[in-house]
Design a protein around this motif. Sequence first.
Motif, PDB file in Angstrom:
ATOM      1  N   ILE A  43      59.230  11.284   8.349  1.00  0.00           N
ATOM      2  CA  ILE A  43      59.515  10.599   9.620  1.00  0.00           C
ATOM      3  C   ILE A  43      58.351  10.819  10.588  1.00  0.00           C
ATOM      4  O   ILE A  43      57.902   9.897  11.272  1.00  0.00           O
ATOM      5  CB  ILE A  43      60.834  11.118  10.240  1.00  0.00           C
ATOM      6  CG1 ILE A  43      62.021  10.834   9.319  1.00  0.00           C
ATOM      7  CG2 ILE A  43      61.073  10.476  11.607  1.00  0.00           C
ATOM      8  CD1 ILE A  43      63.311  11.515   9.740  1.00  0.00           C
ATOM      9  N   ARG A 100      55.942   8.018  12.292  1.00  0.00           N
ATOM     10  CA  ARG A 100      55.853   7.906  13.757  1.00  0.00           C
ATOM     11  C   ARG A 100      54.407   8.039  14.236  1.00  0.00           C
ATOM     12  O   ARG A 100      53.990   7.350  15.171  1.00  0.00           O
ATOM     13  CB  ARG A 100      56.753   8.953  14.405  1.00  0.00           C
ATOM     14  CG  ARG A 100      56.925   8.743  15.905  1.00  0.00           C
ATOM     15  CD  ARG A 100      58.098   9.529  16.440  1.00  0.00           C
ATOM     16  NE  ARG A 100      58.015   9.681  17.883  1.00  0.00           N
ATOM     17  CZ  ARG A 100      58.439   8.784  18.772  1.00  0.00           C
ATOM     18  NH1 ARG A 100      58.994   7.656  18.362  1.00  0.00           N
ATOM     19  NH2 ARG A 100      58.328   9.006  20.067  1.00  0.00           N
ATOM     20  N   HIS A 113      58.510   2.629  12.404  1.00  0.00           N
ATOM     21  CA  HIS A 113      59.905   3.064  12.451  1.00  0.00           C
ATOM     22  C   HIS A 113      60.301   3.654  11.101  1.00  0.00           C
ATOM     23  O   HIS A 113      59.702   3.326  10.067  1.00  0.00           O
ATOM     24  CB  HIS A 113      60.840   1.886  12.745  1.00  0.00           C
ATOM     25  CG  HIS A 113      60.397   1.018  13.888  1.00  0.00           C
ATOM     26  ND1 HIS A 113      60.035   1.530  15.113  1.00  0.00           N
ATOM     27  CD2 HIS A 113      60.263  -0.346  13.991  1.00  0.00           C
ATOM     28  CE1 HIS A 113      59.705   0.533  15.916  1.00  0.00           C
ATOM     29  NE2 HIS A 113      59.827  -0.602  15.258  1.00  0.00           N
ATOM     30  N   CYS A 121      66.534   5.897   7.956  1.00  0.00           N
ATOM     31  CA  CYS A 121      67.070   7.088   7.299  1.00  0.00           C
ATOM     32  C   CYS A 121      68.401   6.731   6.641  1.00  0.00           C
ATOM     33  O   CYS A 121      69.369   6.376   7.337  1.00  0.00           O
ATOM     34  CB  CYS A 121      67.293   8.210   8.312  1.00  0.00           C
ATOM     35  SG  CYS A 121      65.830   8.650   9.274  1.00  0.00           S
ATOM     36  N   ALA A 146      71.641  13.475  13.094  1.00  0.00           N
ATOM     37  CA  ALA A 146      70.926  13.813  14.331  1.00  0.00           C
ATOM     38  C   ALA A 146      70.936  15.321  14.567  1.00  0.00           C
ATOM     39  O   ALA A 146      69.918  15.909  14.970  1.00  0.00           O
ATOM     40  CB  ALA A 146      71.549  13.081  15.516  1.00  0.00           C
ATOM     41  N   LEU A 167      68.336  16.934  12.374  1.00  0.00           N
ATOM     42  CA  LEU A 167      66.992  16.675  12.894  1.00  0.00           C
ATOM     43  C   LEU A 167      66.712  17.542  14.122  1.00  0.00           C
ATOM     44  O   LEU A 167      65.615  18.092  14.268  1.00  0.00           O
ATOM     45  CB  LEU A 167      66.834  15.195  13.243  1.00  0.00           C
ATOM     46  CG  LEU A 167      66.753  14.219  12.060  1.00  0.00           C
ATOM     47  CD1 LEU A 167      66.812  12.781  12.548  1.00  0.00           C
ATOM     48  CD2 LEU A 167      65.487  14.450  11.244  1.00  0.00           C
ATOM     49  N   ILE A 183      58.493  14.312  16.898  1.00  0.00           N
ATOM     50  CA  ILE A 183      59.826  13.800  17.224  1.00  0.00           C
ATOM     51  C   ILE A 183      60.523  14.844  18.094  1.00  0.00           C
ATOM     52  O   ILE A 183      60.501  16.041  17.772  1.00  0.00           O
ATOM     53  CB  ILE A 183      60.647  13.560  15.945  1.00  0.00           C
ATOM     54  CG1 ILE A 183      59.899  12.594  15.012  1.00  0.00           C
ATOM     55  CG2 ILE A 183      62.036  13.021  16.254  1.00  0.00           C
ATOM     56  CD1 ILE A 183      59.893  13.005  13.586  1.00  0.00           C
ATOM     57  N   THR A 214      63.302  11.272  21.641  1.00  0.00           N
ATOM     58  CA  THR A 214      62.813  10.153  20.832  1.00  0.00           C
ATOM     59  C   THR A 214      63.908   9.094  20.710  1.00  0.00           C
ATOM     60  O   THR A 214      65.062   9.420  20.419  1.00  0.00           O
ATOM     61  CB  THR A 214      62.405  10.647  19.426  1.00  0.00           C
ATOM     62  OG1 THR A 214      61.306  11.551  19.554  1.00  0.00           O
ATOM     63  CG2 THR A 214      61.994   9.482  18.531  1.00  0.00           C
ATOM     64  N   CYS A 216      66.195   6.476  19.099  1.00  0.00           N
ATOM     65  CA  CYS A 216      66.737   6.251  17.756  1.00  0.00           C
ATOM     66  C   CYS A 216      67.801   5.156  17.810  1.00  0.00           C
ATOM     67  O   CYS A 216      68.248   4.760  18.891  1.00  0.00           O
ATOM     68  CB  CYS A 216      67.354   7.535  17.212  1.00  0.00           C
ATOM     69  SG  CYS A 216      66.173   8.890  16.996  1.00  0.00           S
ATOM     70  N   LEU A 223      67.563  10.785  20.447  1.00  0.00           N
ATOM     71  CA  LEU A 223      68.056  11.529  19.292  1.00  0.00           C
ATOM     72  C   LEU A 223      69.218  12.425  19.713  1.00  0.00           C
ATOM     73  O   LEU A 223      70.215  12.541  18.991  1.00  0.00           O
ATOM     74  CB  LEU A 223      66.927  12.363  18.680  1.00  0.00           C
ATOM     75  CG  LEU A 223      67.297  13.245  17.485  1.00  0.00           C
ATOM     76  CD1 LEU A 223      67.882  12.425  16.344  1.00  0.00           C
ATOM     77  CD2 LEU A 223      66.087  14.045  17.015  1.00  0.00           C
ATOM     78  N   VAL A 269      64.738   6.166  13.276  1.00  0.00           N
ATOM     79  CA  VAL A 269      63.889   6.857  14.246  1.00  0.00           C
ATOM     80  C   VAL A 269      62.748   5.893  14.563  1.00  0.00           C
ATOM     81  O   VAL A 269      62.009   5.491  13.657  1.00  0.00           O
ATOM     82  CB  VAL A 269      63.339   8.181  13.694  1.00  0.00           C
ATOM     83  CG1 VAL A 269      62.454   8.863  14.741  1.00  0.00           C
ATOM     84  CG2 VAL A 269      64.484   9.106  13.276  1.00  0.00           C
TER      85      VAL A 269
END
Length: 285
Positions: A149, A153, A158, A161, A194, A197, A213, A217, A219, A237, A254
Amino acid sequence: MLYLVGLGLGDAEDITVKGLEAVRRCGRVYLEAYTSLLTVGKEALEEFYGKELILADREMVEQEADSILREADVGDVAFLVVGDPFGATTHSDLVLRAVKLGIPYKVIHNASIMNAVGCCGLQLYNFGETVSIVFWTDTWKPESFFDKIKKNRQNGMHTLCLLDIKVKEQSLENLMKGRKIYEPPRYMSVNQAAEQLLAIIQNRRLQGEEPEITENTICVGLARVGALDQKIASGTLYQMSTVELGGPLHSLIVTGTMHPLELEMLQLFSVDSSSFENNAFQRTN
């Protein structure tokens, strides 16, 4: 002939006319039952197709593929896949086995999450490598998807996921004891993805890294894409860790660098329009 037929993303009526005609011609029809699911069950599909379906779990497809291909050289067999037939590598393996056995095959495509995510307004050309986010356990917490990811980024792309699905899974104890006892099915939510992450972001900061990220960020959470009750939510996020999207299946995007048109589309689905504008402004062209 072996037919690999995509079923689309919604319900029984999402099959194409060509796909339905193929299904009705076949002597045996298998329904792949582990990489995705529709909003309706096997019985609703059987009623609409006018055919009895044989559920094909991961074990059957990966270890007993020859039973699916049996007699496909003299009759017609269909293998039904939610979404598009080539959304999972397992199905390429089935084609290769068929070719080695001299069995002809035909693929009938349909909509997949890989292209239907365009419904949120992000342009498909601007997506990088797709990643899978798996359920963590107490002893196994991989972070490799985070690095992919991050790379997307950094390139302004993009990231779609795909979230973990656990169907007909065995506990470690039952697996070691050879007991055919299966855990209840589990489908990862946008909230869970989420949260994982966010945990990785905290881990990276503890290691002295400032991740690409962050909690802010932008999402996009998507649920039941293609169904009548499809739901889309855009926000940070952190907001994705609490947003309510309902039942499965969920996907998470993301974002990378956003074109003003993409940004305008995402605003239609924003959880909080004021914070969305503040955070999204940083990534527009």
